[in-house]
Design a protein around this motif. Structure first.
Motif, PDB file in Angstrom:
ATOM      1  N   SER A 150      52.251  36.216 -37.599  1.00 24.66           N
ATOM      2  CA  SER A 150      53.372  36.721 -37.920  1.00 24.66           C
ATOM      3  C   SER A 150      54.451  35.794 -38.848  1.00 24.66           C
ATOM      4  CB  SER A 150      54.189  37.422 -36.924  1.00 24.66           C
ATOM      5  OG  SER A 150      54.481  36.606 -36.020  1.00 24.66           O
ATOM      6  N   PHE A 151      55.069  36.308 -39.591  1.00 25.09           N
ATOM      7  CA  PHE A 151      55.982  35.258 -40.487  1.00 25.09           C
ATOM      8  C   PHE A 151      57.103  34.492 -39.475  1.00 25.09           C
ATOM      9  CE2 PHE A 151      60.170  34.801 -43.094  1.00 25.09           C
ATOM     10  CZ  PHE A 151      59.386  34.077 -43.946  1.00 25.09           C
ATOM     11  N   GLN A 152      57.116  33.474 -39.600  1.00 24.54           N
ATOM     12  CA  GLN A 152      57.994  32.409 -38.895  1.00 24.54           C
ATOM     13  C   GLN A 152      58.832  31.977 -39.595  1.00 24.54           C
ATOM     14  OE1 GLN A 152      57.161  31.885 -35.461  1.00 24.54           O
ATOM     15  NE2 GLN A 152      55.734  33.578 -35.926  1.00 24.54           N
ATOM     16  N   GLY A 153      59.178  32.294 -40.662  1.00 25.66           N
ATOM     17  CA  GLY A 153      60.508  31.783 -41.544  1.00 25.66           C
ATOM     18  C   GLY A 153      60.123  30.637 -42.546  1.00 25.66           C
ATOM     19  N   GLU A 154      60.754  30.625 -43.649  1.00 29.97           N
ATOM     20  CA  GLU A 154      60.593  29.410 -44.579  1.00 29.97           C
ATOM     21  C   GLU A 154      61.044  28.159 -43.995  1.00 29.97           C
ATOM     22  OE1 GLU A 154      62.063  30.173 -48.483  1.00 29.97           O
ATOM     23  OE2 GLU A 154      60.958  32.131 -48.602  1.00 29.97           O
ATOM     24  N   GLN A 155      60.412  27.049 -43.986  1.00 30.30           N
ATOM     25  CA  GLN A 155      60.654  25.687 -43.683  1.00 30.30           C
ATOM     26  C   GLN A 155      61.349  24.989 -44.496  1.00 30.30           C
ATOM     27  OE1 GLN A 155      60.200  25.371 -40.140  1.00 30.30           O
ATOM     28  NE2 GLN A 155      59.929  27.325 -40.308  1.00 30.30           N
ATOM     29  N   TYR A 156      62.582  24.096 -44.029  1.00 31.67           N
ATOM     30  CA  TYR A 156      63.314  23.295 -44.755  1.00 31.67           C
ATOM     31  C   TYR A 156      63.694  22.295 -43.765  1.00 31.67           C
ATOM     32  CZ  TYR A 156      63.287  27.288 -48.114  1.00 31.67           C
ATOM     33  OH  TYR A 156      62.674  27.942 -48.859  1.00 31.67           O
TER      34      TYR A 156
ATOM     35  N   GLN B 228      64.750  24.220 -37.133  1.00 27.21           N
ATOM     36  CA  GLN B 228      64.086  24.365 -35.931  1.00 27.21           C
ATOM     37  C   GLN B 228      63.704  25.611 -35.455  1.00 27.21           C
ATOM     38  OE1 GLN B 228      66.612  22.206 -33.222  1.00 27.21           O
ATOM     39  NE2 GLN B 228      67.517  20.795 -34.945  1.00 27.21           N
ATOM     40  N   SER B 229      62.634  25.644 -34.825  1.00 25.89           N
ATOM     41  CA  SER B 229      62.026  26.581 -34.003  1.00 25.89           C
ATOM     42  C   SER B 229      62.972  27.070 -32.874  1.00 25.89           C
ATOM     43  CB  SER B 229      60.595  26.272 -33.232  1.00 25.89           C
ATOM     44  OG  SER B 229      59.759  25.840 -34.431  1.00 25.89           O
ATOM     45  N   PRO B 230      62.965  28.636 -33.191  1.00 20.54           N
ATOM     46  CA  PRO B 230      63.808  29.073 -31.977  1.00 20.54           C
ATOM     47  C   PRO B 230      63.329  28.717 -30.668  1.00 20.54           C
ATOM     48  CG  PRO B 230      63.328  30.795 -33.700  1.00 20.54           C
ATOM     49  CD  PRO B 230      62.511  29.350 -34.025  1.00 20.54           C
ATOM     50  N   THR B 231      64.398  28.842 -29.764  1.00 18.51           N
ATOM     51  CA  THR B 231      63.818  28.525 -28.120  1.00 18.51           C
ATOM     52  C   THR B 231      64.000  29.806 -27.466  1.00 18.51           C
ATOM     53  OG1 THR B 231      65.951  28.245 -27.508  1.00 18.51           O
ATOM     54  CG2 THR B 231      64.809  26.268 -28.459  1.00 18.51           C
ATOM     55  N   ALA B 232      63.280  29.951 -26.479  1.00 18.35           N
ATOM     56  CA  ALA B 232      63.566  31.108 -25.493  1.00 18.35           C
ATOM     57  C   ALA B 232      64.977  31.520 -25.150  1.00 18.35           C
ATOM     58  CB  ALA B 232      62.445  30.978 -24.152  1.00 18.35           C
ATOM     59  N   GLU B 233      65.667  30.593 -25.198  1.00 10.81           N
ATOM     60  CA  GLU B 233      67.340  30.880 -24.711  1.00 10.81           C
ATOM     61  C   GLU B 233      67.697  31.704 -25.955  1.00 10.81           C
ATOM     62  OE1 GLU B 233      65.759  27.434 -22.352  1.00 10.81           O
ATOM     63  OE2 GLU B 233      65.807  27.777 -24.548  1.00 10.81           O
ATOM     64  N   SER B 234      67.346  31.745 -27.138  1.00  5.83           N
ATOM     65  CA  SER B 234      67.822  32.546 -27.892  1.00  5.83           C
ATOM     66  C   SER B 234      67.230  33.849 -28.259  1.00  5.83           C
ATOM     67  CB  SER B 234      67.870  31.858 -29.462  1.00  5.83           C
ATOM     68  OG  SER B 234      66.630  31.581 -29.963  1.00  5.83           O
ATOM     69  N   ASP B 235      66.276  34.062 -27.543  1.00  7.31           N
ATOM     70  CA  ASP B 235      65.482  35.386 -27.699  1.00  7.31           C
ATOM     71  C   ASP B 235      66.544  36.573 -27.534  1.00  7.31           C
ATOM     72  OD1 ASP B 235      63.114  34.267 -28.295  1.00  7.31           O
ATOM     73  OD2 ASP B 235      62.159  34.648 -26.013  1.00  7.31           O
ATOM     74  N   GLY B 236      66.498  37.505 -28.468  1.00 11.95           N
ATOM     75  CA  GLY B 236      67.207  38.685 -28.181  1.00 11.95           C
ATOM     76  C   GLY B 236      68.627  38.462 -29.139  1.00 11.95           C
ATOM     77  N   PHE B 237      68.844  37.558 -29.602  1.00  9.35           N
ATOM     78  CA  PHE B 237      70.030  37.381 -30.472  1.00  9.35           C
ATOM     79  C   PHE B 237      69.976  37.922 -31.551  1.00  9.35           C
ATOM     80  CE2 PHE B 237      71.927  32.888 -28.753  1.00  9.35           C
ATOM     81  CZ  PHE B 237      71.932  33.328 -27.459  1.00  9.35           C
ATOM     82  N   ARG B 238      70.874  38.456 -32.197  1.00  2.00           N
ATOM     83  CA  ARG B 238      71.023  39.343 -33.349  1.00  2.00           C
ATOM     84  C   ARG B 238      72.298  39.084 -34.005  1.00  2.00           C
ATOM     85  NH1 ARG B 238      69.799  45.736 -32.841  1.00  2.00           N
ATOM     86  NH2 ARG B 238      68.066  44.910 -32.446  1.00  2.00           N
ATOM     87  N   LEU B 239      72.350  38.851 -35.365  1.00  2.00           N
ATOM     88  CA  LEU B 239      73.830  39.017 -36.053  1.00  2.00           C
ATOM     89  C   LEU B 239      74.276  40.563 -35.916  1.00  2.00           C
ATOM     90  CD1 LEU B 239      76.119  37.706 -37.792  1.00  2.00           C
ATOM     91  CD2 LEU B 239      74.372  38.187 -39.735  1.00  2.00           C
ATOM     92  N   ASN B 240      75.345  40.613 -35.560  1.00  2.00           N
ATOM     93  CA  ASN B 240      75.982  42.107 -35.340  1.00  2.00           C
ATOM     94  C   ASN B 240      76.902  42.661 -36.237  1.00  2.00           C
ATOM     95  OD1 ASN B 240      78.655  43.583 -33.670  1.00  2.00           O
ATOM     96  ND2 ASN B 240      76.517  44.635 -33.282  1.00  2.00           N
TER      97      ASN B 240
END
Length: 177
Positions: free
Chosen positions: A2-8, A12-24
């Protein structure tokens, strides 16, 4: 895979602590809620999901969105408030009470110097039809789709002077190449 995002650099790779975060939501301050609500509900077809008043601090929050056809929005106020804060693509209009009565009052739009905030963006199914709709509703253009170096992108202003980018997604495919 699956797409992991463009890299620049800096990504940094998301961590488990940010799972479920979304811009509201994104918040814009508005001078006159009646004018702002008329604009966003009429011109962009948004619906007010909920209003929250903070009497002690003298401001109100209006949360607007464009629910998908057939999407079930709760009727009960508390349930709808919880539902609203779980959505994506919500616009919060904040009204500080009394600003509508101050003739010379205006918020900084972020595009005048010093620059800061830039714009919000709406995607539309037909850019020419949207431009015609904006003309019919006396919407102020910053740039039409055939102007400037970026073709197929429209910029208009809301009643408080904030810029709104308007795009037709299919027309932007070449930007990613």
């Amino acid at each position: 895979m699956s797409f992991q995002g463009e890299q620049y650099p800096g990504v940094q790779s998301p961590t488990a602590e940010s799972d479920g975060f979304r811009l509201n939501h994104t918040m814009l301050r508005v001078k006159d809620p009646e004018r702002a609500l008329a604009f966003y509900t009429r011109v962009f077809g948004m619906r007010v999901l909920c209003r929250l008043d903070f009497e002690e601090m003298q401001f109100s929050l209006y949360f607007l969105a464009r629910p998908e056809a057939g999407e079930s929005v709760p009727e009960a106020t508390g349930e709808r408030t919880v539902w609203t804060f779980g959505q994506r693509g919500v616009l919060e209009l904040t009204h500080n009470w009394g600003t509508e009565e101050q003739a010379d009052f205006a918020y900084h739009d972020g595009n005048a110097e010093p620059q800061g905030f830039g714009h919000i963006c709406f995607s539309v199914p037909d850019l020419e039809a949207a431009e015609a709709w904006f003309d019919a509703n006396d919407v102020e253009f910053v740039k039409r789709s055939d102007q400037g170096k970026m073709k197929n992108v429209v910029f208009v202003k809301d009643r408080d002077g904030y810029w709104i980018e308007v795009v037709q997604a299919e027309r932007l495919a070449a930007l990613g190449d």
